[in-house]
Design an enzyme around this catalytic site. Structure first.
Site, PDB file in Angstrom:
ATOM      1  N   GLU A   1       2.299  -0.492  -4.810  1.00 42.28           N
ATOM      2  CA  GLU A   1       0.977   0.884  -5.427  1.00 42.28           C
ATOM      3  C   GLU A   1       1.287   2.411  -5.410  1.00 42.28           C
ATOM      4  OE1 GLU A   1      -3.296   2.652  -3.993  1.00 42.28           O
ATOM      5  OE2 GLU A   1      -1.682   2.319  -2.731  1.00 42.28           O
TER       6      GLU A   1
ATOM      7  N   ASP B   1       0.553  -0.970  -0.031  1.00 43.26           N
ATOM      8  CA  ASP B   1      -0.185   0.276   0.446  1.00 43.26           C
ATOM      9  C   ASP B   1       0.843   1.126   0.405  1.00 43.26           C
ATOM     10  OD1 ASP B   1      -3.054   0.219   0.292  1.00 43.26           O
ATOM     11  OD2 ASP B   1      -1.715   1.426   2.184  1.00 43.26           O
TER      12      ASP B   1
HETATM   13  O1  TEU Z   1      -4.883   4.201  -1.524  1.00 46.56           O
HETATM   14  C1  TEU Z   1      -4.072   4.911  -1.966  1.00 46.56           C
HETATM   15  C2  TEU Z   1      -4.997   5.962  -2.696  1.00 46.56           C
HETATM   16  O2  TEU Z   1      -4.616   7.139  -2.358  1.00 46.56           O
HETATM   17  C3  TEU Z   1      -5.977   5.778  -3.466  1.00 46.56           C
HETATM   18  O3  TEU Z   1      -7.006   5.793  -2.841  1.00 46.56           O
HETATM   19  C4  TEU Z   1      -5.816   6.752  -4.521  1.00 46.56           C
HETATM   20  O4  TEU Z   1      -6.545   7.909  -4.016  1.00 46.56           O
HETATM   21  C5  TEU Z   1      -7.342   6.485  -5.222  1.00 46.56           C
HETATM   22  O5  TEU Z   1      -6.917   5.330  -5.869  1.00 46.56           O
HETATM   23  C6  TEU Z   1      -7.529   7.774  -6.523  1.00 46.56           C
HETATM   24  O6  TEU Z   1      -8.255   6.928  -7.352  1.00 46.56           O
HETATM   25  C7  TEU Z   1      -4.347   2.937  -0.761  1.00 46.56           C
HETATM   26  C8  TEU Z   1      -5.240   2.067  -0.112  1.00 46.56           C
HETATM   27  O7  TEU Z   1      -5.411   0.882  -2.088  1.00 46.56           O
HETATM   28  C9  TEU Z   1      -6.679   2.397  -0.223  1.00 46.56           C
HETATM   29  O8  TEU Z   1      -8.215   1.804  -0.239  1.00 46.56           O
HETATM   30  C10 TEU Z   1      -6.321   3.515   1.129  1.00 46.56           C
HETATM   31  O9  TEU Z   1      -7.680   3.882   1.519  1.00 46.56           O
HETATM   32  C11 TEU Z   1      -5.223   4.279   0.807  1.00 46.56           C
HETATM   33  O10 TEU Z   1      -4.417   3.522   0.624  1.00 46.56           O
HETATM   34  C12 TEU Z   1      -4.671   4.557   2.130  1.00 46.56           C
HETATM   35  O11 TEU Z   1      -4.204   3.477   3.049  1.00 46.56           O
END
Ligand code: TEU
Ligand code: CA
Length: 541
Positions: free
Chosen positions: A256, A202
């Site tokens: 990610e 993440d």
């Molecule tokens: O996501 C990182 C994140 O910032 C995404 O939500 C991004 O903003 C979005 O995909 C843009 O379209 C990760 C996780 O996947 C998410 O579910 C969490 O909320 C976030 O980190 C915090 O841990």
């Protein structure tokens, strides 16, 4: 010695794998409490296995107060009570292995929950030995904002401020502290020693912070992720993690890479650097977002250009991934296809064809194989996501936006479209109790049973991909980059070549097609033109 493909890729199992993402809260509820759980995944394992996928990615299954649905972890070594027990986890892992698949889990270590024991101690006093596990300042040091809106600094009880790049219930760990890094490596070993096959990491590029804490540059105020992903030590720490932990196991990693440019991608995944195996690139899922993050219409030309650029930027030392959806994105059929009753099934199959014939490891999100769509949200109480709720306060509460404009945008971008419980049958079939979050009201029509043809299409494509290395490793060539309706590309490896032709529109279109029979398609026959949302795969050499 590892084998090398004719075009120079080192063969690795995770390059050839197809990954299926499970968001456990919404997958299947085995005990009627309304929350999907690990036994639920076990009971539906045949559904996943039947697709022919190789790897399951399980979104967080850890103990969490669920401010952000598990992406705020309270105890990294404990299974969330709502998901079951450690025994359930071990049973699920064993069943996945027996079925010939692998399991990767979510590693969420940029931040913890504010209820994690480390933070409870850290906030308790300036002298606490865990104080330096997080990032504290005696004044608000800069103007950084949280990805979820509002300031990235919140005051603790003693008046000091702590950093949280996400919600205030997700304080950022201080990776510059070697004790923190050791804790992370230990918890990784804990899960690897159980037999998990790797991690989805993440927001991993955010782990290193620029401790001079400068303000955001004006041009990146709306996209601070491009600042947060560029800390000074991110590569040192990932290389160390690789050396200390990952290199000692035969596992896969996918980061990610939120906020990482294409140009910076090789720094994370070039195999000679020994950091991560793969990352998720966000360019494709950003084609329908404007500079302020709001929805904007997209064109096929912009979409195709993403893959041409990616192909040019990555050499054979870097392995790409392909994804159009996950738990943070709307449903693919509503977004890139056509979710009208007439074309929903065909366009779902077309998007499956694209996903499973591109170079790079493909990631499928649960429910896409059922052809699930977005829902029409009309009330703030219908949402679950804290991000949407924050935005409601910030945008509508302040009078900046009308409620209509807010819903129009959220109905295009909300993360909740993907988070509704899976409809297994025309009765819902997710739970015998009250679901934790309402199913899409269209479940009577759109569900796993009615989506069977889409599921079968995924299974056929995965079988073809597994049989044909050219569909995995082949050289990518877009043969009609300027065509506004058709996405057509070749994939060539040694003496074998495939041509994939996709009509991304509800209109029939003339296109120069081979006169052979396609090896796979989403219509029964193959006339000399393409019908709406028609997808064909030809073997041309
Ligand atoms: O996501 C990182 C994140 O910032 C995404 O939500 C991004 O903003 C979005 O995909 C843009 O379209 C990760 C996780 O996947 C998410 O579910 C969490 O909320 C976030 O980190 C915090 O841990
Ligand atoms: Ca349950």
């Amino acid at each position: 010695m590892s084998e090398t493909t004719p075009n120079g890729y080192i063969k690795r199992w995770w390059k050839e794998a197809v990954v299926y993402q499970v968001y456990p809260r919404s997958f299947y509820d085995s005990n009627g409490d309304g929350i999907g759980d690990l036994r639920g995944v076990l009971e539906k394992l045949d559904h996943i296995k039947g697709l022919g996928v190789d790897v399951i990615w399980l979104s967080p299954h850890f103990d969490s107060p669920n401010a952000d649905n598990g992406y705020d972890i309270r105890d990294y070594r404990k299974v969330g009570a709502e998901f079951g027990t450690m025994q359930d986890f071990d049973d699920l892992l064993a069943a996945i292995k027996t079925a010939g698949m692998k399991l990767i889990i979510d590693l969420v270590v940029n931040h913890t929950s504010d209820e994690h024991q480390w933070f409870v101690e850290s906030r308790s006093s300036r002298e606490n030995p865990k104080r330096d596990y997080y990032i504290w300042s005696d004044k608000k040091p800069n103007d950084w904002t949280s990805i979820f809106g509002g300031p990235a600094w919140t005051q603790g009880e003693d008046g000091d401020w702590y950093l949280h790049l996400f919600d205030r219930k997700q304080p950022d760990l201080n990776w510059d502290n070697p004790a923190v890094r050791k804790e992370v490596y230990d918890l990784m070993r804990f899960w690897l020693d159980k037999g998990v096959d790797g991690f989805r990491m993440d927001v991993i590029p955010f782990i290193s912070k620029d401790k001079t804490l400068p303000n955001l540059p004006e041009d990146l105020r709306a996209k601070p992720q491009y600042v947060y992903a560029n800390g000074p030590h991110v590569h040192d720490y990932l290389h160390e993690m690789n050396r200390e932990v990952l290199s000692q196991y035969d596992v896969m990693t996918v980061g990610e890479a939120f906020g990482v440019t294409l140009q910076d991608t090789p720094k994370l995944i070039d195999e000679r650097r020994q950091e991560l195996d793969m990352i998720f690139q966000f360019a494709a899922v950003e084609v329908d977002r404007g500079p302020d993050g709001r929805w904007k219409p997209w064109t096929l030309l912009e979409f195709k250009a993403v893959f041409i650029r990616q192909d040019q930027a990555l050499d054979t030392h870097c392995w790409p991934t392909f994804f159009l959806s996950n738990h943070d994105n709307p449903r693919i059929v509503s977004r890139f296809g056509d979710d009208s009753p007439q074309w929903r099934e065909k366009s779902a199959m077309l998007l499956a064809t694209l996903t499973l014939t591109m170079k790079g490891t493909p990631f499928i999100y649960q429910g896409d194989e059922m052809g699930l769509t977005n829902r029409n949200f009309t009330d703030i109480d219908q949402f679950n996501d804290l991000w949407t709720k924050n935005a409601w306060q910030e945008e509508v509460g302040s009078g900046k936006w009308s409620a209509e404009a807010f819903f129009a945008n959220q109905n295009k971008v909300s993360r909740d479209h993907a988070r509704m419980p899976l409809p297994w049958t025309a009765e819902g079939g997710f739970t015998t109790g009250q679901p934790w979050f309402a199913l899409n009201p269209n479940f009577t029509e759109i569900n796993a049973e009615s989506g069977r043809a889409i599921y079968d299409h995924y299974a056929r494509l995965i079988a073809l991909r597994h049989a044909e290395p050219a569909l995995v490793y082949g050289d990518y060539q877009d043969i009609a980059p300027d065509h506004p309706q058709v996405f057509a590309f070749k994939s060539t490896l040694g003496k074998t070549a495939f041509l994939i032709v996709l009509n991304f529109s509800g209109q029939p279109v003339d296109f120069d097609l081979p006169d052979t029979t396609p090896c796979l398609g989403n219509y029964r026959d193959a006339p000399t033109y393409l019908r709406p949302w028609e997808a064909r795969v030809y073997r041309i050499k």
